[in-house]
Motif scaffolding. Structure first.
Motif, PDB file in Angstrom:
ATOM      1  N   GLY A 109       0.814  -1.205   0.000  1.00  0.00           N
ATOM      2  CA  GLY A 109       0.000   0.000   0.000  1.00  0.00           C
ATOM      3  C   GLY A 109       0.847   1.253   0.000  1.00  0.00           C
ATOM      4  O   GLY A 109       2.041   1.223   0.315  1.00  0.00           O
ATOM      5  N   ALA A 110       0.209   2.370  -0.365  1.00  0.00           N
ATOM      6  CA  ALA A 110       0.891   3.663  -0.327  1.00  0.00           C
ATOM      7  C   ALA A 110       1.155   4.041   1.130  1.00  0.00           C
ATOM      8  O   ALA A 110       0.331   3.786   2.014  1.00  0.00           O
ATOM      9  CB  ALA A 110       0.034   4.726  -1.003  1.00  0.00           C
ATOM     10  N   VAL A 111       2.298   4.638   1.384  1.00  0.00           N
ATOM     11  CA  VAL A 111       2.680   5.036   2.741  1.00  0.00           C
ATOM     12  C   VAL A 111       2.254   6.480   2.990  1.00  0.00           C
ATOM     13  O   VAL A 111       2.411   7.342   2.124  1.00  0.00           O
ATOM     14  CB  VAL A 111       4.203   4.912   2.936  1.00  0.00           C
ATOM     15  N   ILE A 112       1.707   6.710   4.166  1.00  0.00           N
ATOM     16  CA  ILE A 112       1.355   8.067   4.586  1.00  0.00           C
ATOM     17  C   ILE A 112       2.130   8.403   5.858  1.00  0.00           C
ATOM     18  O   ILE A 112       2.228   7.585   6.778  1.00  0.00           O
ATOM     19  CB  ILE A 112      -0.163   8.205   4.840  1.00  0.00           C
ATOM     20  N   ASN A 125      -4.643   1.949   6.635  1.00  0.00           N
ATOM     21  CA  ASN A 125      -4.782   2.064   8.090  1.00  0.00           C
ATOM     22  C   ASN A 125      -5.116   3.487   8.543  1.00  0.00           C
ATOM     23  O   ASN A 125      -5.395   3.714   9.720  1.00  0.00           O
ATOM     24  CB  ASN A 125      -3.510   1.575   8.785  1.00  0.00           C
ATOM     25  N   PHE A 126      -5.055   4.446   7.623  1.00  0.00           N
ATOM     26  CA  PHE A 126      -5.491   5.813   7.917  1.00  0.00           C
ATOM     27  C   PHE A 126      -6.938   6.031   7.473  1.00  0.00           C
ATOM     28  O   PHE A 126      -7.570   7.004   7.861  1.00  0.00           O
ATOM     29  CB  PHE A 126      -4.605   6.829   7.174  1.00  0.00           C
ATOM     30  N   GLN A 135      -4.230   7.168  13.205  1.00  0.00           N
ATOM     31  CA  GLN A 135      -4.575   6.193  14.233  1.00  0.00           C
ATOM     32  C   GLN A 135      -3.783   6.404  15.524  1.00  0.00           C
ATOM     33  O   GLN A 135      -4.099   5.805  16.548  1.00  0.00           O
ATOM     34  CB  GLN A 135      -4.315   4.777  13.701  1.00  0.00           C
ATOM     35  N   LYS A 136      -2.782   7.282  15.479  1.00  0.00           N
ATOM     36  CA  LYS A 136      -1.977   7.547  16.671  1.00  0.00           C
ATOM     37  C   LYS A 136      -2.546   8.711  17.477  1.00  0.00           C
ATOM     38  O   LYS A 136      -2.777   8.592  18.686  1.00  0.00           O
ATOM     39  CB  LYS A 136      -0.532   7.853  16.274  1.00  0.00           C
ATOM     40  N   CYS A 137      -2.810   9.843  16.802  1.00  0.00           N
ATOM     41  CA  CYS A 137      -3.279  11.029  17.525  1.00  0.00           C
ATOM     42  C   CYS A 137      -4.743  11.355  17.250  1.00  0.00           C
ATOM     43  O   CYS A 137      -5.282  12.304  17.817  1.00  0.00           O
ATOM     44  CB  CYS A 137      -2.398  12.238  17.209  1.00  0.00           C
TER      45      CYS A 137
END
Length: 219
Positions: A109-112, A125-126, A135-137
């Protein structure tokens, strides 16, 4: 006679074949001023102009190599094919593996990268519906270049969950040999054209073979 001369003299015997004489005469007349190869998955490397003369793949390659060695033709590399290091098969199947555990179960997948908190993950996952949310903040990502950037693509192992930019490449040939990228062999596919320096030899080869054999025997 030197060993090299003996080998070349033996190769020159191929000139006696009728099909080779047709090739030499076509080169001499200008009909064969460029021999361009084609690459086909089913048949491999072929030279259509030689195929029209009834030459099979292996025989054509052998004759072209001989004509280069005696200086009548010159070859230039036009393609480089990946081949099996064990049987030289060009029919290869690529399999991607996790470099950590060796699993073949991968996702891509593309990285963000969230610029505010630095969290990095694959785009899926975003994704929350139509929106992107870290998903962290838990902050929304709205504008690329302002809230986030896409530095590239990332693979992820579905078994050990390890993320990595480059999977391990494993190859299997049509004969069942398996090997990795470091073992991969290459085959140089060449196009051929007449060698101007071999014109005199070409003239002799299409008129009288004995002078050719004599020249080669003295090398």
């Amino acid at each position: 006679m030197t060993l090299e001369g003996q080998i070349l003299a033996e190769k020159a015997m191929v000139f006696r074949k009728g099909v080779v004489q047709r090739i030499l005469k076509a080169v001499k007349s200008g009909e064969l001023n460029f021999l361009e190869p084609t690459v086909n998955y089913d048949f491999g490397v072929e030279y259509p102009k030689l195929k029209e003369l009834g030459l099979g793949r292996d025989e054509a390659l052998s004759i072209l190599n001989d004509l280069c060695e005696v200086g009548i033709l010159v070859g230039e590399v036009v393609y480089t094919l990946a081949v099996c290091p064990y049987c030289r098969s060009y029919r290869l199947f690529l399999q991607l593996r996790c470099p950590t555990c060796g699993s073949t179960r991968l996702s891509k997948g593309a990285v963000i990268e969230h610029l505010l908190c630095g969290h990095v993950d694959v785009e899926d996952n975003f994704r929350m519906g139509e929106d992107l949310v870290c998903q962290k903040c838990r902050k929304p990502l709205k504008a690329i270049g302002v809230d986030y950037r896409k530095p590239g693509v990332l693979f992820k192992c579905l078994d050990c969950q390890a993320p990595f930019p480059h999977p391990k490449a494993m190859y299997t040939c049509s004969d069942g040999h398996m090997f990795d990228e470091s073992e991969l062999a290459v085959f140089q596919v060449r196009a051929y054209r007449p060698n101007p320096a071999g014109r005199v030899l070409l003239e002799k080869a299409t008129i009288d073979l004995e002078p050719v054999l004599g020249v080669l025997a003295n090398r």
